[in-house]
Design a protein around this motif. Structure first.
Motif, PDB file in Angstrom:
ATOM      1  N   LEU A   1     -21.825 101.914  56.538  1.00  0.00           N
ATOM      2  CA  LEU A   1     -22.789 101.199  57.372  1.00  0.00           C
ATOM      3  C   LEU A   1     -22.069 100.120  58.172  1.00  0.00           C
ATOM      4  CD1 LEU A   1     -25.736 100.564  54.878  1.00  0.00           C
ATOM      5  CD2 LEU A   1     -25.519 102.388  56.552  1.00  0.00           C
ATOM      6  N   PRO A   2     -22.712  99.644  59.237  1.00  0.00           N
ATOM      7  CA  PRO A   2     -22.128  98.520  59.977  1.00  0.00           C
ATOM      8  C   PRO A   2     -22.154  97.249  59.113  1.00  0.00           C
ATOM      9  CG  PRO A   2     -24.294  99.075  60.843  1.00  0.00           C
ATOM     10  CD  PRO A   2     -23.975 100.092  59.801  1.00  0.00           C
ATOM     11  N   GLY A   3     -21.604  96.177  59.634  1.00  0.00           N
ATOM     12  CA  GLY A   3     -21.483  94.948  58.863  1.00  0.00           C
ATOM     13  C   GLY A   3     -22.593  93.933  59.028  1.00  0.00           C
ATOM     14  N   LYS A   4     -23.455  94.084  59.997  1.00  0.00           N
ATOM     15  CA  LYS A   4     -24.509  93.100  60.229  1.00  0.00           C
ATOM     16  C   LYS A   4     -25.755  93.455  59.408  1.00  0.00           C
ATOM     17  CE  LYS A   4     -23.013  91.412  64.659  1.00  0.00           C
ATOM     18  NZ  LYS A   4     -21.823  90.922  64.075  1.00  0.00           N
ATOM     19  N   PRO A   5     -26.316  92.476  58.671  1.00  0.00           N
ATOM     20  CA  PRO A   5     -27.478  92.768  57.819  1.00  0.00           C
ATOM     21  C   PRO A   5     -28.645  93.448  58.547  1.00  0.00           C
ATOM     22  CG  PRO A   5     -26.555  90.677  57.194  1.00  0.00           C
ATOM     23  CD  PRO A   5     -25.807  91.121  58.433  1.00  0.00           C
ATOM     24  N   ARG A   6     -28.971  93.019  59.757  1.00  0.00           N
ATOM     25  CA  ARG A   6     -30.085  93.649  60.474  1.00  0.00           C
ATOM     26  C   ARG A   6     -29.770  95.109  60.798  1.00  0.00           C
ATOM     27  NH1 ARG A   6     -31.712  90.514  65.486  1.00  0.00           N
ATOM     28  NH2 ARG A   6     -29.663  91.233  66.065  1.00  0.00           N
ATOM     29  N   ALA A   7     -28.533  95.380  61.200  1.00  0.00           N
ATOM     30  CA  ALA A   7     -28.124  96.756  61.502  1.00  0.00           C
ATOM     31  C   ALA A   7     -28.100  97.611  60.238  1.00  0.00           C
ATOM     32  CB  ALA A   7     -26.763  96.767  62.184  1.00  0.00           C
ATOM     33  N   ILE A   8     -27.766  96.988  59.105  1.00  0.00           N
ATOM     34  CA  ILE A   8     -27.776  97.706  57.826  1.00  0.00           C
ATOM     35  C   ILE A   8     -29.172  98.250  57.556  1.00  0.00           C
ATOM     36  CG2 ILE A   8     -27.702  97.317  55.315  1.00  0.00           C
ATOM     37  CD1 ILE A   8     -25.277  95.451  55.911  1.00  0.00           C
ATOM     38  N   ARG A   9     -30.171  97.405  57.690  1.00  0.00           N
ATOM     39  CA  ARG A   9     -31.550  97.833  57.415  1.00  0.00           C
ATOM     40  C   ARG A   9     -31.985  98.915  58.402  1.00  0.00           C
ATOM     41  NH1 ARG A   9     -35.724  96.395  53.767  1.00  0.00           N
ATOM     42  NH2 ARG A   9     -37.378  97.865  54.261  1.00  0.00           N
TER      43      ARG A   9
END
Length: 177
Positions: free
Chosen positions: A133-141
């Motif tokens: 997954l990417p590293g940014k929390p919003r992008a993770i979700r």
């Protein structure tokens, strides 16, 4: 008796592993999985720097020694020189699952045009699924919301533990049911 599923959470970050800042991404994955899953599961959390061999060793450890049916990584998927998570993942996998990366990039493009720079991938090692997954929390979700409906069935097909989801949050797709 229901088997407790073990799920690896691996954050790949030079700065977080050096203590420069707190790892919010790994926590975001754990929080999201806690919302998604109603079956018993245990997170196996680890943090490593952006070093291919360290990432490979940790993926091998999480799958082979910790017996995680699923390992979700965060970080190291962009075009920066030290972003080597996809290469490390491919090095330890028996087979690749490119559809996961394709769907995550497609979903992320709804939010940011730079999603085309992401190199997320997924693969199978033995009877475990590894997803980058990417590293940014919003992008993770955003990415997990897109791909997670297929994950429980993938684990089923590999004869792993039955992952039961909260249908009010995420609906797992299993053919015929």
């Amino acid at each position: 008796m229901t088997r407790t599923s073990r799920i690896g959470i691996l954050t790949v970050s030079d700065r977080a592993s050096a203590g420069v800042y707190q790892d919010l991404s790994g926590k975001a994955i754990i929080d999201t999985l806690t919302e998604y899953l109603t079956s018993e599961w245990q997170p196996v959390y680890r943090l490593v720097p952006d070093e291919a061999r360290e990432i490979e060793r940790m993926l091998e450890y999480l799958v082979d020694d910790e017996e995680c049916c699923l390992v979700i990584t965060t970080g190291g998927t962009g075009p920066a020189i030290r972003d080597v998570t996809p290469e490390a993942t491919e090095a330890v996998c028996d087979r690749m699952m490119p559809g996961f990366g394709e769907l995550m990039r497609s979903e992320s493009l709804k939010y940011v045009p730079t999603a085309i720079l992401s190199r997320q991938t997924a693969g199978l090692r033995g009877t475990s699924l590894i997803i980058n997954l990417p590293g940014k929390p919003r992008a993770i979700r955003q990415c997990l919301d897109a791909v997670f409906p297929a994950i429980p069935y993938c684990i089923d097909l590999m004869e792993g533990p039955y992952l039961k989801c909260n249908p009010g949050v995420i609906k797992a797709f299993r053919p015929g049911g």
